[in-house]
Design a protein around this motif. Structure first.
Motif, PDB file in Angstrom:
ATOM      1  N   GLN A   1       0.747  -1.247   0.125  1.00 26.58           N
ATOM      2  CA  GLN A   1      -0.007   0.004  -0.096  1.00 26.58           C
ATOM      3  C   GLN A   1       0.832   1.233  -0.069  1.00 26.58           C
ATOM      4  OE1 GLN A   1      -3.348  -0.043  -0.090  1.00 26.58           O
ATOM      5  NE2 GLN A   1      -3.341  -2.300  -0.070  1.00 26.58           N
ATOM      6  N   SER A   2       0.274   2.484  -0.377  1.00 24.95           N
ATOM      7  CA  SER A   2       1.057   3.607  -0.401  1.00 24.95           C
ATOM      8  C   SER A   2       1.311   4.015   1.064  1.00 24.95           C
ATOM      9  CB  SER A   2       0.472   4.762  -0.947  1.00 24.95           C
ATOM     10  OG  SER A   2      -1.041   5.102  -0.394  1.00 24.95           O
ATOM     11  N   ALA A   3       2.346   4.729   1.099  1.00 28.98           N
ATOM     12  CA  ALA A   3       2.574   5.502   2.658  1.00 28.98           C
ATOM     13  C   ALA A   3       1.600   6.240   3.125  1.00 28.98           C
ATOM     14  CB  ALA A   3       4.041   6.425   2.423  1.00 28.98           C
ATOM     15  N   ARG A   4       0.934   7.010   2.428  1.00 27.22           N
ATOM     16  CA  ARG A   4      -0.405   7.665   2.618  1.00 27.22           C
ATOM     17  C   ARG A   4      -1.683   6.782   3.404  1.00 27.22           C
ATOM     18  NH1 ARG A   4      -4.068  12.238  -0.926  1.00 27.22           N
ATOM     19  NH2 ARG A   4      -5.411  12.564   1.128  1.00 27.22           N
ATOM     20  N   HIS A   5      -1.690   5.754   2.625  1.00 23.33           N
ATOM     21  CA  HIS A   5      -2.711   4.766   3.199  1.00 23.33           C
ATOM     22  C   HIS A   5      -2.302   4.129   4.212  1.00 23.33           C
ATOM     23  CE1 HIS A   5      -5.819   1.722   2.847  1.00 23.33           C
ATOM     24  NE2 HIS A   5      -5.053   0.897   3.148  1.00 23.33           N
ATOM     25  N   ALA A   6      -0.993   3.695   4.251  1.00 24.60           N
ATOM     26  CA  ALA A   6      -0.391   2.816   5.415  1.00 24.60           C
ATOM     27  C   ALA A   6      -0.594   3.974   6.630  1.00 24.60           C
ATOM     28  CB  ALA A   6       0.911   2.424   5.327  1.00 24.60           C
ATOM     29  N   MET A   7      -0.129   5.165   6.497  1.00 23.37           N
ATOM     30  CA  MET A   7      -0.029   5.921   7.729  1.00 23.37           C
ATOM     31  C   MET A   7      -1.672   6.537   8.318  1.00 23.37           C
ATOM     32  SD  MET A   7       2.925   8.579   6.480  1.00 23.37           S
ATOM     33  CE  MET A   7       3.936   8.751   7.980  1.00 23.37           C
ATOM     34  N   THR A   8      -2.380   6.576   7.143  1.00 25.21           N
ATOM     35  CA  THR A   8      -3.786   6.643   7.574  1.00 25.21           C
ATOM     36  C   THR A   8      -4.360   5.617   8.495  1.00 25.21           C
ATOM     37  OG1 THR A   8      -4.352   8.096   5.986  1.00 25.21           O
ATOM     38  CG2 THR A   8      -6.124   7.103   6.802  1.00 25.21           C
ATOM     39  N   ALA A   9      -4.145   4.379   8.031  1.00 24.05           N
ATOM     40  CA  ALA A   9      -4.477   3.321   8.821  1.00 24.05           C
ATOM     41  C   ALA A   9      -3.753   3.242  10.416  1.00 24.05           C
ATOM     42  CB  ALA A   9      -4.327   2.030   8.062  1.00 24.05           C
ATOM     43  N   ALA A  10      -2.673   3.395  10.377  1.00 24.33           N
ATOM     44  CA  ALA A  10      -1.840   3.527  11.405  1.00 24.33           C
ATOM     45  C   ALA A  10      -2.360   4.334  12.362  1.00 24.33           C
ATOM     46  CB  ALA A  10      -0.319   3.542  11.210  1.00 24.33           C
ATOM     47  N   ALA A  11      -2.637   5.611  11.896  1.00 25.36           N
ATOM     48  CA  ALA A  11      -3.261   6.606  12.941  1.00 25.36           C
ATOM     49  C   ALA A  11      -4.439   6.337  13.433  1.00 25.36           C
ATOM     50  CB  ALA A  11      -3.399   7.873  12.267  1.00 25.36           C
ATOM     51  N   SER A  12      -5.267   5.788  12.719  1.00 25.18           N
ATOM     52  CA  SER A  12      -6.679   5.205  13.147  1.00 25.18           C
ATOM     53  C   SER A  12      -6.376   4.248  14.260  1.00 25.18           C
ATOM     54  CB  SER A  12      -7.454   4.634  11.988  1.00 25.18           C
ATOM     55  OG  SER A  12      -8.819   4.310  12.403  1.00 25.18           O
ATOM     56  N   HIS A  13      -5.695   3.130  13.949  1.00 26.95           N
ATOM     57  CA  HIS A  13      -5.461   2.223  15.143  1.00 26.95           C
ATOM     58  C   HIS A  13      -4.860   2.734  16.162  1.00 26.95           C
ATOM     59  CE1 HIS A  13      -5.630  -1.882  17.048  1.00 26.95           C
ATOM     60  NE2 HIS A  13      -4.200  -1.873  16.809  1.00 26.95           N
ATOM     61  N   ALA A  14      -3.862   3.597  16.138  1.00 28.34           N
ATOM     62  CA  ALA A  14      -3.340   4.104  17.217  1.00 28.34           C
ATOM     63  C   ALA A  14      -4.037   4.944  18.017  1.00 28.34           C
ATOM     64  CB  ALA A  14      -1.998   5.081  16.740  1.00 28.34           C
ATOM     65  N   ALA A  15      -5.169   5.787  17.283  1.00 31.92           N
ATOM     66  CA  ALA A  15      -6.256   6.545  18.112  1.00 31.92           C
ATOM     67  C   ALA A  15      -7.058   5.865  18.863  1.00 31.92           C
ATOM     68  CB  ALA A  15      -7.060   7.403  16.923  1.00 31.92           C
ATOM     69  N   ALA A  16      -7.492   4.423  18.418  1.00 31.06           N
ATOM     70  CA  ALA A  16      -8.263   3.594  19.287  1.00 31.06           C
ATOM     71  C   ALA A  16      -7.348   3.217  20.540  1.00 31.06           C
ATOM     72  CB  ALA A  16      -8.571   2.418  18.366  1.00 31.06           C
ATOM     73  N   VAL A  17      -5.993   2.960  20.409  1.00 31.82           N
ATOM     74  CA  VAL A  17      -5.505   2.386  21.594  1.00 31.82           C
ATOM     75  C   VAL A  17      -5.300   3.733  22.644  1.00 31.82           C
ATOM     76  CG1 VAL A  17      -3.049   1.492  22.338  1.00 31.82           C
ATOM     77  CG2 VAL A  17      -4.274   0.401  20.322  1.00 31.82           C
ATOM     78  N   LEU A  18      -4.987   4.703  21.970  1.00 31.98           N
ATOM     79  CA  LEU A  18      -4.857   5.862  22.880  1.00 31.98           C
ATOM     80  C   LEU A  18      -6.126   5.846  23.760  1.00 31.98           C
ATOM     81  CD1 LEU A  18      -3.346   8.565  20.398  1.00 31.98           C
ATOM     82  CD2 LEU A  18      -2.297   7.592  22.612  1.00 31.98           C
ATOM     83  N   GLY A  19      -7.305   5.461  23.423  1.00 32.05           N
ATOM     84  CA  GLY A  19      -8.699   5.723  24.156  1.00 32.05           C
ATOM     85  C   GLY A  19      -8.894   4.712  25.134  1.00 32.05           C
ATOM     86  N   VAL A  20      -7.997   3.674  25.722  1.00 32.84           N
ATOM     87  CA  VAL A  20      -8.092   2.796  26.522  1.00 32.84           C
ATOM     88  C   VAL A  20      -6.653   3.012  27.488  1.00 32.84           C
ATOM     89  CG1 VAL A  20      -9.321   1.109  25.194  1.00 32.84           C
ATOM     90  CG2 VAL A  20      -7.155   0.832  25.167  1.00 32.84           C
ATOM     91  N   VAL A  21      -7.178   2.206  28.669  1.00 36.93           N
ATOM     92  CA  VAL A  21      -5.925   2.306  29.535  1.00 36.93           C
ATOM     93  C   VAL A  21      -4.756   1.342  29.349  1.00 36.93           C
ATOM     94  CG1 VAL A  21      -7.307   3.038  31.542  1.00 36.93           C
ATOM     95  CG2 VAL A  21      -7.088   0.509  31.249  1.00 36.93           C
ATOM     96  N   ALA A  22      -5.151   0.256  28.517  1.00 35.14           N
ATOM     97  CA  ALA A  22      -4.084  -0.633  28.171  1.00 35.14           C
ATOM     98  C   ALA A  22      -3.326  -0.446  26.946  1.00 35.14           C
ATOM     99  CB  ALA A  22      -4.676  -2.171  28.105  1.00 35.14           C
ATOM    100  N   ALA A  23      -2.236  -1.060  26.578  1.00 34.33           N
ATOM    101  CA  ALA A  23      -1.255  -0.901  25.602  1.00 34.33           C
ATOM    102  C   ALA A  23      -1.954  -1.590  24.459  1.00 34.33           C
ATOM    103  CB  ALA A  23       0.088  -1.575  25.966  1.00 34.33           C
ATOM    104  N   ASN A  24      -3.039  -2.126  24.412  1.00 37.59           N
ATOM    105  CA  ASN A  24      -3.707  -2.985  23.149  1.00 37.59           C
ATOM    106  C   ASN A  24      -5.303  -3.003  23.375  1.00 37.59           C
ATOM    107  OD1 ASN A  24      -4.219  -5.271  24.671  1.00 37.59           O
ATOM    108  ND2 ASN A  24      -1.900  -5.339  25.004  1.00 37.59           N
ATOM    109  N   LEU A  25      -5.972  -3.579  22.594  1.00 38.71           N
ATOM    110  CA  LEU A  25      -7.220  -3.509  22.592  1.00 38.71           C
ATOM    111  C   LEU A  25      -7.832  -4.911  23.091  1.00 38.71           C
ATOM    112  CD1 LEU A  25      -8.282  -1.516  19.268  1.00 38.71           C
ATOM    113  CD2 LEU A  25      -8.154  -0.717  21.771  1.00 38.71           C
ATOM    114  N   ALA A  26      -6.936  -5.646  23.584  1.00 42.36           N
ATOM    115  CA  ALA A  26      -7.265  -7.103  23.984  1.00 42.36           C
ATOM    116  C   ALA A  26      -8.275  -7.091  25.161  1.00 42.36           C
ATOM    117  CB  ALA A  26      -6.212  -7.730  24.267  1.00 42.36           C
ATOM    118  N   GLY A  27      -8.283  -5.933  26.229  1.00 43.47           N
ATOM    119  CA  GLY A  27      -9.187  -6.156  27.161  1.00 43.47           C
ATOM    120  C   GLY A  27      -8.231  -6.685  28.477  1.00 43.47           C
ATOM    121  N   PRO A  28      -8.778  -6.854  29.578  1.00 40.95           N
ATOM    122  CA  PRO A  28      -8.077  -7.285  30.777  1.00 40.95           C
ATOM    123  C   PRO A  28      -7.989  -8.579  30.708  1.00 40.95           C
ATOM    124  CG  PRO A  28     -10.272  -5.946  31.335  1.00 40.95           C
ATOM    125  CD  PRO A  28     -10.262  -6.293  29.950  1.00 40.95           C
TER     126      PRO A  28
END
Length: 304
Positions: free
Chosen positions: A276-303
């Motif tokens: 994929q293009s750098a722009r596409h990869a960075m957009t997808a990465a920013a979206s997933h990172a934003a989701a992780v920023l919204g939880v206390v854990a370092a990932n989205l797996a839950g407790p």
């Protein structure tokens, strides 16, 4: 796409929502204390799973109750166990993480079994994956990985390196062979300064365009790999040897910054390796990172 992640696995004991104690020596009340999966191999692995990849993690757990619980949670999270080692007589690694009101994390780590990881014992097929993603390792494990890659019947299609700050500061010589082999190197701003070995003194959040160019040039003297530098709220910069791309960070509510770098790097690496293009990869990465920023854990797996 088949992915192998290599690195640490820790039980993260996360303390959040603290309130000011009433006096010296007083017990300090908090909103939550939770147990979660963490560590470079795990956080990145879960990031790859979230993007639809088939993932195995090469990591070491203690032969204890925490290790058994961790192993079950890995399987539940979609991560294969072929490379998960049990180290007798050594506890599963743990980290106590305190989050302040801005989401910044203070981390106190006991690495436990993670420092006993034997890359030499890794099943050969895991090092022949489409992407092998390597987070911070001990010097012994790095040397074993270099030997394993040099003697493998088939090299991974893409080797992604995400070294930690301590590794970059203390193990530059032992890291050099992996930098020579890498196709993509992922670092944050502070790690980029260590890797570049340049006189740039700016804090990561204060990098100018000239600072970034100096960093890219310095890193280019250490490795021929493509380079991804994450800069927190400033977004990220990707350099492929010919062009530099900047990806902005979307506005988001930050609960914890603990795993945002792993989330961004793993998601970017998957899309980058898929062509994929750098722009596409960075957009997808920013979206997933934003989701992780919204939880206390370092990932989205839950407790755990």
């Amino acid at each position: 796409m088949n992915i192998t992640t290599i690195g640490g696995a820790t039980v993260d004991i996360i303390v959040s929502g603290s309130h000011r104690a009433s006096g010296q020596g007083a017990k300090q009340d908090v909103e939550d204390i939770g147990l979660y999966m963490g560590g470079g191999a795990v956080n990145a692995g879960l990031g790859f799973v979230a993007s639809g990849a088939r993932v195995n993690a090469v990591c070491a757990l203690g032969d204890d109750a925490q290790g058994a619980r961790f192993r079950a949670s890995l399987a539940h999270g979609g991560i294969g166990l072929d490379g998960v080692q049990a180290v007798a007589g050594t506890p599963t690694g743990k980290a106590v993480v305190h989050l302040n009101g801005d989401g910044e994390a203070a981390v106190f780590a006991q690495r436990g079994a993670s420092v006993e990881l034997s890359v030499a014992a890794t099943p050969a097929h895991l090092l022949e994956a489409d992407v092998v993603y390597v987070s911070a390792l001990s010097d012994a494990a790095m040397a074993q990985l270099v030997t394993a890659l040099k003697t493998a019947r088939r090299r991974p299609s893409r080797l992604v390196l995400n070294p930690g700050a301590r590794q970059l500061a203390a193990s530059a010589a032992s890291l050099a062979p992996l930098l020579d082999m890498a196709d993509l190197v992922c670092v944050n701003g502070h790690e980029a300064l260590l890797l570049a070995q340049t006189p740039v003194q700016a804090h990561a959040c204060g990098f100018t365009t000239e600072d970034v160019q100096a960093l890219v040039a310095g890193i280019g003297r250490r490795t021929r790999a493509d380079v991804l530098i994450t800069l927190g709220a400033k977004g990220a910069v990707f350099f492929n040897g010919a062009e530099t791309h900047h990806g902005p960070a979307p506005a988001t509510h930050v609960v914890s910054t603990l795993g945002a770098g792993d989330a961004y790097a793993s998601t970017f690496a998957l899309h980058w390796a898929s062509g994929q293009s750098a722009r596409h990869a960075m957009t997808a990465a920013a979206s997933h990172a934003a989701a992780v920023l919204g939880v206390v854990a370092a990932n989205l797996a839950g407790p755990l």
